[in-house]
Design an enzyme around this catalytic site. Structure first.
Site, PDB file in Angstrom:
ATOM      1  N   HIS A 161      -7.335 -29.885-142.996  1.00 11.19           N
ATOM      2  CA  HIS A 161      -8.444 -29.136-143.679  1.00 11.19           C
ATOM      3  C   HIS A 161      -8.111 -27.881-144.011  1.00 11.19           C
ATOM      4  O   HIS A 161      -9.463 -27.031-144.179  1.00 11.19           O
ATOM      5  CB  HIS A 161      -9.847 -29.480-143.330  1.00 11.19           C
ATOM      6  CG  HIS A 161     -10.067 -31.040-143.082  1.00 11.19           C
ATOM      7  ND1 HIS A 161     -10.278 -31.914-143.952  1.00 11.19           N
ATOM      8  CD2 HIS A 161      -9.585 -31.825-141.951  1.00 11.19           C
ATOM      9  CE1 HIS A 161     -10.367 -33.318-143.292  1.00 11.19           C
ATOM     10  NE2 HIS A 161     -10.013 -32.907-142.263  1.00 11.19           N
ATOM     11  N   SER A 282       2.975  -3.538-157.161  1.00 10.74           N
ATOM     12  CA  SER A 282       2.183  -3.545-158.174  1.00 10.74           C
ATOM     13  C   SER A 282       2.238  -2.328-158.885  1.00 10.74           C
ATOM     14  O   SER A 282       2.445  -1.374-158.304  1.00 10.74           O
ATOM     15  CB  SER A 282       0.777  -3.648-157.654  1.00 10.74           C
ATOM     16  OG  SER A 282      -0.431  -3.238-158.950  1.00 10.74           O
ATOM     17  N   LYS A 288       0.453  -2.802-152.526  1.00 11.40           N
ATOM     18  CA  LYS A 288       0.747  -4.186-152.790  1.00 11.40           C
ATOM     19  C   LYS A 288       2.334  -4.595-152.102  1.00 11.40           C
ATOM     20  O   LYS A 288       3.057  -3.881-152.714  1.00 11.40           O
ATOM     21  CB  LYS A 288       0.424  -4.768-154.094  1.00 11.40           C
ATOM     22  CG  LYS A 288      -1.179  -4.551-154.340  1.00 11.40           C
ATOM     23  CD  LYS A 288      -1.947  -5.663-153.950  1.00 11.40           C
ATOM     24  CE  LYS A 288      -1.826  -6.918-155.012  1.00 11.40           C
ATOM     25  NZ  LYS A 288      -2.869  -8.065-154.793  1.00 11.40           N
ATOM     26  N   GLU A 295       5.171 -17.592-155.473  1.00 10.70           N
ATOM     27  CA  GLU A 295       4.114 -18.169-156.353  1.00 10.70           C
ATOM     28  C   GLU A 295       4.905 -18.925-157.699  1.00 10.70           C
ATOM     29  O   GLU A 295       4.355 -19.849-158.182  1.00 10.70           O
ATOM     30  CB  GLU A 295       3.384 -16.899-156.830  1.00 10.70           C
ATOM     31  CG  GLU A 295       2.550 -16.253-156.062  1.00 10.70           C
ATOM     32  CD  GLU A 295       1.993 -14.880-156.487  1.00 10.70           C
ATOM     33  OE1 GLU A 295       1.064 -14.856-157.222  1.00 10.70           O
ATOM     34  OE2 GLU A 295       2.747 -13.865-155.945  1.00 10.70           O
TER      35      GLU A 295
END
Ligand code: ARG
Length: 469
Positions: A161, A282, A288, A295
């Site tokens: 979980h 970024s 960043k 992804e």
């Protein structure tokens, strides 16, 4: 009035050229030119067979084979110009052959149809793709095994979980994916076995009256045998569906690992580092460091599963034998399988590149009362409590620890004894995360010694696979 632009392949029956929009919806050469190498391979096998069977003469066959080789070279070096007016790759190649060698080119299409031709080419293409996946997944497994061997004893939290459950080792976690990718390879290899029959010689749908040798062309193209039914030969695409379904499952596996990399990379987790090679910055936020490759590997499953679903929809309810609907089999399959190949390669790069932050993982592994099961097991083993009762006692102890804001490891013995007076200080030996993982020696469990052994066994198995190929 005869229009000179009527298609040269069937111009006899036609007097007008197709409407512009007809060409646009009908032409497939924009994408099926990817089949050119397979188309030429199959045409060469067919021409050689026609000559051996005495259906065309040897001299014509020689011309055809030489002409096809020359076209293959032009396609490989990019000098071949595909024409949309010629509809598809098959007619582009044949028409160029005619320009190059004249009359003998017209004999190549004896005893075949574009229907068995495209079924053969596409099968060969999908088979080639399966072979690249096997090599790609093997490389990915190797990268994961190497990392797992190096981190057989690196402790991290195991989750259910996405809540801390029990400590595991990073090596154990990575080897779980090695198992998944092994099954993916198995699925591709099963699909390959069923795919590996030759449709060539099914002709348009009914077979042919020429004395062709379908066993010869099947063998020349590396197929195990010719397909036994000409209608089936030209009209099923289950080999592509099966491959796309295996690809979908594989892409799902990749997406789960990719997702974990994304989570592990967040400052909140901080479990792993990826180098500049697999991250991006970024344009506005200078701090960043984004896991874009992970992804994208996570997202590619959309195209792959979409292609599977798309082709299922194309094939559903199609009467036998060939229908032009089936031309819609290729574009999405090409895209899906190219996407999967890229995702596997990117994941291999990340698997090699990622480094765990062992201290962060170790600290996280101790949080969330992750050794509570070890405490319950101790109560069962040492105090002979039934497991259900031990579970209850442990729950009460966790509650006390929670109230005092302490880990189990740091909870005073007296506090535990208030719940169960027979607990002794020996209990502390099972409460550390290191001892917890060390104790999980059951087959397939997370104990570092198991993980090291498994990593070693996997390396050997892959070496053997590679040798027996
Ligand atoms: N381009 C076609 C396809 O991909 C080739 C087969 C055409 N056959 C036909 N009977 N029109 O399906």
């Amino acid at each position: 009035m005869t229009d000179k632009k009527a298609n040269a392949m069937w111009g006899g029956r036609f007097s007008q050229s197709p409407a512009e929009i007809m060409q646009e919806i009908n032409a497939s050469v924009g994408f099926d030119k990817a089949l050119a190498p397979q188309d030429i391979r199959a045409s060469k096998a067919h021409a050689a067979m026609l000559a051996d069977a005495g259906i065309i003469n040897k001299a014509d066959a020689e011309e055809i084979l030489k002409g096809l080789d020359a076209i293959a070279t032009q396609i490989a070096d990019g000098s071949f110009e595909f024409s949309r007016a010629l509809e598809d790759v098959h007619m582009n190649v044949e028409s160029r052959l005619k320009d190059a060698i004249g009359t003998p080119a017209g004999r190549l299409h004896t005893a075949r149809s574009r229907n068995d031709q495209v079924a053969t080419d596409f099968r060969l293409w999908v088979r080639d793709a399966i072979d690249t996946f096997d090599a790609g997944l093997l490389a990915l497994q190797r990268a994961l095994i190497a990392k797992a061997a190096a981190h057989a004893g690196t402790v991290m939290p195991g989750f259910t979980h996405l809540q801390p459950a029990q400590p595991v080792t990073f090596g154990h976690h990575l080897l779980a994916y090695v198992e998944m990718f092994a099954r993916d390879r198995g699925r591709f290899s099963d699909a390959r076995k069923r795919l590996n029959e030759s449709p060539l010689g099914s002709a348009a749908l009914a077979g042919t009256s020429f004395p062709i040798d379908r066993h010869q062309t099947a063998e020349a193209l590396g197929f195990d045998r010719p397909m036994a039914n000409s209608l089936d030969g030209v009209s099923d695409r289950d080999f592509a569906l099966e491959t796309l379904s295996a690809a979908t499952i594989c892409a799902v596996h990749l997406s789960r690992l990719a997702e974990e990399i994304v989570i592990w990379m967040t400052p909140q987790f901080g479990f792993i580092r990826l180098s500049d090679k697999f991250t991006t910055g970024s344009s506005i936020m200078p701090q960043k460091r984004n896991p874009d490759a992970a992804e994208l590997a996570r997202a590619k499953v959309g195209r792959v599963a979409g292609a599977f679903q798309g082709l299922v929809m194309v094939m559903k309810g199609l009467p036998l034998a060939y229908s032009k609907d089936m031309q819609e089999d290729k574009e999405q399959t090409f895209d899906a399988l190219a996407s999967l190949r890229l995702a596997i390669a990117a994941m291999t790069g990340m698997a090699e590149d990622m480094e765990p932050n062992a201290d962060v993982m170790r600290a996280a592994a101790g949080r969330g009362y992750s050794t509570a099961t070890d405490l319950a097991d101790w109560l069962v083993r040492e105090l002979k409590l039934p497991f259900r009762e031990a579970h209850h006692v442990t729950g009460s102890i966790v509650k006390v620890a929670e109230d005092q804001g302490l880990d189990l490891e740091n909870l005073p013995l007296e506090a535990m004894q208030k719940v169960e007076p027979r607990i002794t200080k020996a209990v502390f030996s099972v409460l550390s995360v290191e001892n917890s993982v060390k104790s999980r020696v059951s087959y397939g469990g997370t104990a570092p010694q198991n993980v090291a052994k498994m990593a070693e066994a996997w390396s050997k198995r892959l070496e053997k696979d590679a040798k027996t190929g």
